[in-house]
Structures are given as C-alpha cells and as structure tokens.
Design an enzyme around this catalytic site. Structure first.
Site: not given
Lengths: 316, 177
Positions: A9-11, A77, A201, A205
């Site tokens: 993905g983006a990361v 992932t 989300d 964190k």
C-alpha cells in the site's frame, strides 16, 4: 540493513522507494497476492511500476519472502482488529527466525501487545513500532526517551482525516456529511472512512500508547478503550464552541490507566487544535512538564520515514 | 511574601457528613492535626440533605498554608468538603449538549444539573436552526466546585445518557479544565 517489506500500500511502497536513500537494501517485497525476492536488492522503480500497472509486485509466491535473506521485516499490511492477522503471524515468523521487526501495522501492538512482547522475549530479534502512532511524529520515541514511567498523560489529535473534517466544519460552518464528501474528493478521506471518523483508528493509537506506558503491567486492547466518533456533530455545535473561543476536535486521552476517545471542547488556537490533516499531541511528564509534538503525521512517505527511522535505531 | 502566607485568616468550611456516630469528631481531627484554630461549629443535625448527608459548617482560623493542608487532610479522610473558604465554584467548565433538547425539557435538564449540587449553570447559548421540534444544540457554561470537575462531568454523562443527548466534554486531562 536488508529489508523484507510486507504490504504494498502507500506505506510499504514508500518504504521500498526510500530505502536506498537511507542506505538500506530491500531483498524481498510482497503484497497479499505476489512477491519479488532478490538477494542483491530488488529494482524498486521496476517493481513499483509493475504494481501500479499490473497490480502485482512480482511472480513469486508471497510465502517465499520468509526464506529470503533479510535483517528486518517491515510489516505494512493493513491494520486488522481482533487476532490482528495476517500481520501477527508475519511478526511471529520473523521473530522465530531471530529477525528484527518494524511495524507500520497497528494491529499486532494494539490488539496482541502481550503476545508480541512474549515472542520478542524468546527471540534474538527486536520489535519497533514508532510509525504506528502519529506516523512521522516522534511520539513513541519521545515517550521512550523520557521514560514511560515518568509520563503521566498523553493526549491530543491522532487522526488527520477526522481533524480535517472538524477544522473545515469549524471554518466554513458546514455540516459533517458535506465536509466528509469534500474530504473524499480531495483524497484526504478514504472511500470508507469509518475507522477514521468513528474513533477506531485514534483509539488503536491510544491503546498502543497505553501499552507502552504500562510497561507490561496491564495489557490494553481496543475493547479497553472508551470510543465515540464525530459522525453526530453538527456545524451549529462548532459555531456554539467558537462563540466561546473554543472548537471541537477528536481527542484521545491516555491517563490514569484509561484510554478515552471522543469529540472534546478545546481552546480554538490551543496546542491540540491543529489545522487540516495535522496531528498534535501533548505528553505530560514528571520534571519536564508538557511536551508538544505537532505536524503532518500520516501519509505514505511520512510513515515510511518513521519506519526507516526505526530501522536506523535497530542498526545502532 | 512569607509575611502574607503567615497571616492567620478566618475560613468557613462546609462539610457533609455521613449520618453515623463519631463522624463529627472524625471531621474535626484533620483540623486539629494541621494546626487550625476552631472558632465555631454549626451542626445541622435535623437538616439532612437530599442525598442523606448532614451539613456541618465549621469556622476556623489558620494560615493559608495550614488551611490548604486541612482541606487536603479532610479529603484524604473521606470527608465531603462542599465549600472551603472562598473556593466554592472556582472551576469553569464548558460543555455542549445536542439532541432533542426542547422535547426532552431543557429546563428539567438544567434543574438536574443544578441538583448535582457541585455545579451551577452560569451561561447558556442555544442553537436550534430547524426550530424547536428538531435536533438543537446548547453550550452550557458551568461553575464547578474546586476539584469536582470529574464528578460534574460524570453527572453530565448520566443526564445525557438518560435523555439520549450527545455530550461534548471539555478536555480535562492533565489539569486543563
């Protein structure tokens, strides 16, 4: 260091792209369907364009990456809840082979922190996860430097999408639905922004921070957090707050062994009311008082830079 | 500065005691221990509060430092301090309530807040863009007793739950009320 990157993905893609610049070599790279392995280092540009054009990173079986020569597994992932799979198993396999692990995926340390630490204790490898909280912002590393036992509270904004929506609602007097649609058009909000706006989300964190602060005394998972989202907020509530010099932000509070996430009234230009997609966190610690960290947290290159910072720390 | 801090002043303490033998004596011990000079005690034995406590008013003389220790000692002993010197309602809290405020009887909501006894509503601003039958929002400014922020917020949560209203709390972690 030789990196094995899981997740395209983006990361994950940004890690592959930036690794060489940081002096590292990617020897294996996999998404859920495909993989590419090269002991001399994969050709980042070729692999990333293959991913963009054909939707795969290579011809190899994703399983084959675990047999590759690598020092650090980069787990990027998608975050999953509950058993945190498949991320957790990836961590388990790397540690079983005495390799280090750097997480961008929040699942394993938010939902199975004790399991991860137990596996790490049995292994020569080390697990780092600075990128999971605030992306590029040095939140966990600051807590590590100050010493978790000296930190009494951590609070602030840890979701850029929710912050963007609330700051737009406050600035324009618009309602939630309208601003969210705009955020999706701009690519700030994902097609399914549920976890960003319902507080999940942010809570993950917060749970990770709570796990770090408790230093193994208590294990926290998402179920231990009290979570409320921003979906029910209206433009007129933000107007009412503004009349009093305040605004509303989605705030996580980690203090006194509890994790709470919800919309909170905060001073309009205060330390935890960043603008746009920024994150802003305050760390309260003995002796040094209140430390503030603000900036562009999430995003592919930002989070990738945090991953590579963790890799650097492992190399030391 | 030390001259000022050593000045003996008169203070009024309002306590609420559990209706059990020995409670009055127990409440006076921290005052004696921390060097307060007892001036008078008004024990309203026949005047039980709605929550079943007995109100007691104690006048004492002490230096500001000692007075702080006395209040702390009373709290540590589990004695309910309702008013300590001039500190009553010294914390300002803002909350926002949203939902069917009018239909769920706003004045009753305010009465319930007042009934929590450690907070009073000092200002209210109502926004009902779609008229009284639809969802409306209100910003309430509360004055809370010193140290009672968490109790006040907990009472607000109960009231909001009961009336199915959305409550936006102020950020209070780390002593920022």
């Amino acid at each position: 260091m030789r990196l094995c990157v899981l997740g395209a993905g983006a990361v994950g893609s940004a890690v592959v792209e930036l690794a060489a610049e940081h002096g590292h070599v990617v020897t294996a790279f996999a998404d859920s369907e495909s993989a590419v392995v090269d002991a001399d280092g994969i050709d980042a540009d070729a692999v990333l364009s293959k991913k963009r054009e054909e939707g795969v990173v290579g011809d190899a079986d994703p399983e084959s990456v675990f047999d590759a020569d690598y020092d650090v597994l980069v787990e990027a992932t998608p975050t999953t809840l509950g058993d945190a799979e498949p991320g957790f198993s990836h961590v388990e396999r790397a540690l079983a082979d005495d390799r280090d692990v750097v997480l961008a995926n929040k699942g394993p340390v938010a939902e199975r922190y004790a399991d991860v630490r137990a596996l790490e204790a049995e292994s020569e490898g080390t697990v780092r996860f600075g990128a999971t909280v605030g992306g590029a912002l040095p939140i966990l590393s600051t807590i590590e430097d100050v010493g978790p036992s000296r930190v009494s509270a951590v609070y602030g904004v840890l979701n850029g999408t929710a912050n963007f929506v609330l700051s737009r609602m406050a600035a324009e007097g618009l309602d939630y639905e309208h601003v969210l649609a705009e955020a999706q058009d701009l690519g700030v909000a994902e097609a399914d922004p549920t976890f960003d706006v319902d507080g999940t989300d942010t809570a993950l964190k917060g749970v990770i921070v709570a796990n770090v602060l408790s230093e193994g005394e208590t294990e926290y998972t998402l179920d231990d957090a009290e979570v409320e989202g921003i979906q029910e907020l209206s433009g007129s509530m933000l107007d009412l707050a503004a009349e009093d010099g305040q605004t509303i932000r989605l705030i996580v509070e980690v203090a006194d062994g509890a994790v709470r996430v919800g919309p909170r009234l905060v001073p309009e230009n205060g330390a935890v009311a960043p603008s746009g997609t920024e994150n802003a966190v305050q760390i309260e610690a003995d002796y040094c008082g209140r430390l503030g960290i603000t900036g562009q947290g999430a995003g592919g290159p930002e989070t990738a830079s945090a991953v590579l910072t963790d890799v650097e720390r492992l190399a030391d | 500065m030390s001259e000022v801090r050593n000045d003996v002043q008169a203070y009024t303490l309002r306590l609420e005691l559990v209706d059990e033998p020995g409670e009055l004596l127990r409440s006076l011990q921290p005052i004696a221990e921390h060097g307060g000079n007892l001036l008078s005690i008004f024990h309203e034995r026949g005047n039980v509060t709605p929550r079943g406590y007995i109100p007691v008013e104690v006048d004492i003389e002490a230096t500001p430092d000692r007075f702080d220790n006395i209040v702390e000692g009373l709290s540590e002993a589990g004695i309910n301090v309702i008013q300590a010197g001039t500190e009553r309602y010294s914390e300002r809290l803002t909350i926002i309530l949203s939902g069917h405020l009018i239909e769920t009887d706003l004045s009753d909501t305010l009465t319930q807040i007042e009934a929590t006894r450690n907070a009073t509503v000092t200002d209210i601003s109502l926004s009902a863009p779609a008229g009284s039958i639809d969802v409306s929002s209100a910003r309430l400014q509360l004055a809370a007793e010193s140290g009672s922020t968490e109790d006040v917020l907990s009472a607000m949560r109960d009231i909001a739950d009961e009336k199915d209203l959305q409550l936006v709390e102020p950020l209070t972690v780390g002593g920022r009320a």
